[in-house]
Enzyme design. Structure first.
Site, PDB file in Angstrom:
ATOM      1  CB  SER A   1      -0.970  -0.022   1.183  1.00 50.26           C
ATOM      2  OG  SER A   1      -1.944   0.985   1.065  1.00 50.26           O
TER       3      SER A   1
ATOM      4  CD  GLU B   1     -10.033   1.892   7.194  1.00 53.60           C
ATOM      5  OE1 GLU B   1     -10.279   1.277   8.240  1.00 53.60           O
ATOM      6  OE2 GLU B   1      -9.053   1.642   6.473  1.00 53.60           O
TER       7      GLU B   1
END
Length: 598
Positions: A150, A402
Site C-alpha cells: 500500500s 473508514e
C-alpha cells in the site's frame, strides 16, 4: 523454530533459499559472526495477520522475501486444497503492484497453486489493489492474493489475502491459514521456477478483467446521479503508484477529459522519489499536486495512494488549499449515496458501515435518512465481512468507509477502492457544482444539518510494546471509570475491547468483538466528545481519534482540544511521561493546537 540453534537456523535458511541476494545477506552475517542480526532475522517468523503479511524486504524468516512468500503461498494453497476442496478448482486471483520485487513475488506465489493443480488467474501487469477483490467475485475464485504494501516506504512489501467472498480474510480463517503455512515451510520442487506455460495458468487474466471493472465503475458512478455531467477541471496524482494506469481509462469511459496528471508522479516508481511518505494523509504528500494545480489554474485535486485503494481530495478555499480528511470525504460520499437512493428503495433494509475510530456523523446521517447503521472494528477485513453478513439477512449495503481514506462500494467490490471512490466523487462534485456549491460548501451544509463534527486524529510515539502495555495498565488501574471523571469531563460511557467491557450494555459486554492481544479503549464524554485510544498493531505508536459534535465550529474545536489536553495530562504524562507526540496537532478544520511539552 524458536528452539533451534542459531547455526541450525542459518543452515535451514541456506538450504531453502535460492535467491542469490538474500542468500548472500545471510552468508555475510554468518561469516561476520553477526549473531545479533542473525537472531533478529531468523529466530522469529514474519507474522501472518491483518489479512496477510507486510514488512521490510530483507533476508530472513522475519522479513518479506522470496522464501517467506513461497512459504505463505504453499500454506494458503494447501489450506484451500484440503479445507475448501469444493471450490479449489475455481482457482485463485493473483495481482501485484509496482513495488520492488512485487512481480517476482507474484510469480513465486502462483507456483504453489499450480503445484497443487489449482488454477491461477494471473494478472500479467501491475494493477490497483481493488482489481483483485473485484476479480475474485468476477471469476468466482476460491481466494485472491495482492502483492502490495500500500503506502508503506519503498523498502517494504506485503501479501494481502482475500477469501472466496471477495473480502479480506478474517478470524478464524487467518489463524487456520497461518497454521497451514507452518506445516508447509520447506519449498516444494517447483517453488523457485520462473513462470512457464501451464494448463492451470491463465496469464492474460488482467486483460480480460479490466474492461469489466471499468464498465462496472462507470455504470455505478452514473447510477448515483439523475443526469451525468462532467466535473470541473482537476489535477490528479497517483503518487508514483498504479492508479495512473487505470483512473484515466475510467475517466475516458465517463467522458471526463479536462484533467492533468502531476507529471513527476504520473508513472509507477517504486522509490517514490518526490515524496517523503507516499501516503496522501501525510503532510506534504500533495505539495507537488498543489504546485501543479496552481500552475494550471485548477482548484481541485484528487489523489490515490500507490496501490490505489485509498482516495484523497483537496480544494482551493478562499485562496488556500484545504485538504479534506477521510471523515470529510466519507460523509460527503455518504450524502451523495443517500441522495441517489430512489424512492422505491426500502431504507429500513439499507445499511451503511464505518469503524469505531471513524466519525459518528455517518450514524446520525443514516438515522435521519431512515437507514440502518453498523459500527465495526478498524479495517476493511471487518467492514467487508460484516457487509456480507448483513446482506445474508436481506440488507443492502451501498457504502462503507473508514477515516484512513478508505471507501467501499459493494456494487463494485468488497474492499476499499480508490478508483471507484474517485469516479463517484467526481459525479458528486459535478452535481453539487450544478447546485451552486463547492465541495467545501457541501460539507458545511452537512454540518449545519447534522451538527459540526470536529476531529483530531494523531498519535504518541511508543518506543516499545511494553511501554504501551504499561500505559494502558495505568489507565485501567486509575479511578477514571469508577469516578466517571476524566479531568473536567464527565465519563458517560466506557468501552474496553481489550478486556471485553462496555458500561452501556446491560451485561457490560460490548457488541464488538473483544481482542485481548491489542489495547483499545473508547470513551464517551459530555460536551459531545467521543474518543478512541489504541495501540497500533503495526507501528510504534499509541493512536488517538477524538471527535466532538457541537453547535458551532468553535465549540467543537475547543472540546476536541480540551479532550486531547486531558489525555496528555491525565494518562500519558502520568503513566508514561517518556512518550511524545508532535508539537503541532491539527484538527480536521485546520485549527492547529500548539504544544510546549517537548
Amino acid at each position: 523454530m524458536s528452539q533451534d540453534s542459531l547455526t541450525s537456523l542459518v543452515q535451514t535458511w541456506l538450504q531453502w533459499d535460492q535467491d542469490p541476494k538474500t542468500r548472500s545477506e545471510i552468508e555475510q552475517f554468518r561469516d561476520d559472526g553477526a549473531e545479533t542480526e542473525l537472531e533478529l532475522r531468523l529466530r522469529n517468523r514474519i507474522e501472518f495477520g491483518t489479512a496477510g503479511l507486510r514488512g521490510r524486504m530483507a533476508a530472513g524468516f522475519a522479513c518479506m522475501n522470496s522464501l517467506t512468500v513461497i512459504q505463505a503461498s504453499q500454506g494458503l494453497a494447501k489450506f484451500i486444497k484440503t479445507q475448501r476442496p469444493e471450490i479449489a478448482s475455481q482457482g485463485v486471483v493473483i495481482g501485484h503492484d509496482a513495488r520492488h520485487n512485487s512481480d517476482r513475488f507474484a510469480v513465486l506465489a502462483a507456483n504453489a497453486f499450480i503445484a497443487l493443480q489449482i488454477p491461477v488467474w494471473f494478472f500479467e501487469q501491475e494493477v490497483p489493489t481493488p482489481l483483485v477483490p473485484f476479480g475474485v467475485n468476477h471469476f468466482k475464485a476460491a481466494a485472491g492474493i495482492m502483492v502490495t504494501a500500500s503506502h508503506n516506504p519503498p523498502q517494504d512489501n506485503g501479501y494481502k489475502v482475500y477469501s472466496s467472498n471477495g473480502a479480506q480474510i478474517n478470524r478464524p480463517e487467518d489463524g487456520e491459514i497461518a497454521q497451514s503455512i507452518l506445516e508447509n515451510l520447506e519449498p516444494w520442487p517447483t517453488a523457485w521456477e520462473d513462470q512457464r506455460p501451464s494448463q492451470y495458468l491463465h496469464d492474460n487474466s488482467y486483460r480480460e478483467l479490466l474492461p469489466h471493472y471499468v464498465k462496472q465503475v462507470e455504470e455505478y458512478a452514473k447510477s448515483t446521479v439523475s443526469e451525468w455531467k462532467s466535473p470541473r477541471p482537476f489535477v490528479y496524482t497517483p503518487l508514483h503508484g498504479v492508479g495512473g494506469l487505470v483512473l484515466p481509462t475510467v475517466c475516458q469511459s465517463l467522458g471526463i477529459q479536462d484533467f492533468v496528471s502531476v507529471p513527476a508522479q504520473e508513472k509507477p516508481d517504486p522509490d517514490f522519489p518526490t515524496v517523503k511518505f507516499p501516503n496522501p494523509e501525510e503532510a506534504g504528500a500533495l505539495d507537488l499536486a498543489m504546485e501543479t494545480a496552481d500552475k494550471e489554474g485548477k482548484s481541485l485535486i484528487i489523489a490515490n495512494d500507490p496501490d490505489a485503494d485509498r482516495f484523497a481530495v483537496a480544494e482551493k478555499v478562499n485562496g488556500k488549499w484545504f485538504l479534506f480528511t477521510g471523515n470529510h470525504v466519507g460523509v460527503l460520499l455518504a450524502s451523495h449515496v443517500f441522495e441517489s437512493l430512489d424512492t422505491t428503495t426500502d431504507l429500513s433494509k439499507t445499511t451503511v458501515l464505518t469503524t469505531t475510530v471513524s466519525s459518528s456523523m455517518l450514524g446520525r446521517m443514516a438515522a435521519a435518512k431512515g437507514c440502518q447503521f453498523k459500527e465495526t472494528l478498524t479495517g476493511f477485513k471487518w467492514m467487508a465481512n460484516v457487509a456480507r453478513d448483513v446482506e445474508k439477512d436481506g440488507q443492502t449495503v451501498p457504502f462503507a468507509y473508514e477515516e484512513a481514506l478508505g471507501y467501499m462500494f459493494p456494487s463494485v467490490c468488497y474492499d476499499k477502492d480508490g478508483i471507484t471512490a474517485a469516479a463517484v466523487f467526481l459525479a458528486a462534485e459535478a452535481k453539487w457544482r450544478d447546485q451552486g456549491l463547492t465541495i467545501y460548501d457541501k460539507l458545511q451544509q452537512i454540518f449545519t444539518t447534522h451538527g459540526h463534527h470536529e476531529t483530531m486524529n494523531n498519535y504518541f510515539r511508543s518506543p516499545n510494546p511494553e511501554l504501551t502495555i504499561k500505559l494502558f495498565q495505568g489507565i485501567r488501574s486509575g479511578s477514571f471509570l469508577a469516578d466517571k471523571k476524566f479531568g473536567n469531563f464527565k465519563v458517560m460511557r466506557w468501552r474496553d475491547l481489550t478486556e471485553g467491557y462496555d458500561s452501556a450494555s446491560p451485561n457490560n459486554k460490548p457488541d464488538l468483538p473483544e481482542d485481548p492481544t491489542s489495547q483499545m479503549l473508547t470513551l464517551w464524554l459530555d460536551r459531545g466528545v467521543r474518543f478512541t485510544f489504541r495501540g497500533s498493531g503495526t507501528e510504534p505508536k499509541v493512536k488517538f481519534y477524538i471527535e466532538s459534535n457541537g453547535d458551532s465550529l468553535d465549540d467543537a474545536t475547543k472540546a476536541v482540544c480540551d479532550a486531547f489536553t486531558t489525555i496528555q495530562e491525565e494518562w500519558v504524562q502520568r503513566y508514561t511521561p517518556s512518550m511524545t507526540c508532535s508539537k503541532q496537532i491539527p484538527t480536521s478544520s485546520g485549527h492547529v493546537l500548539e504544544l510546549d511539552h517537548q
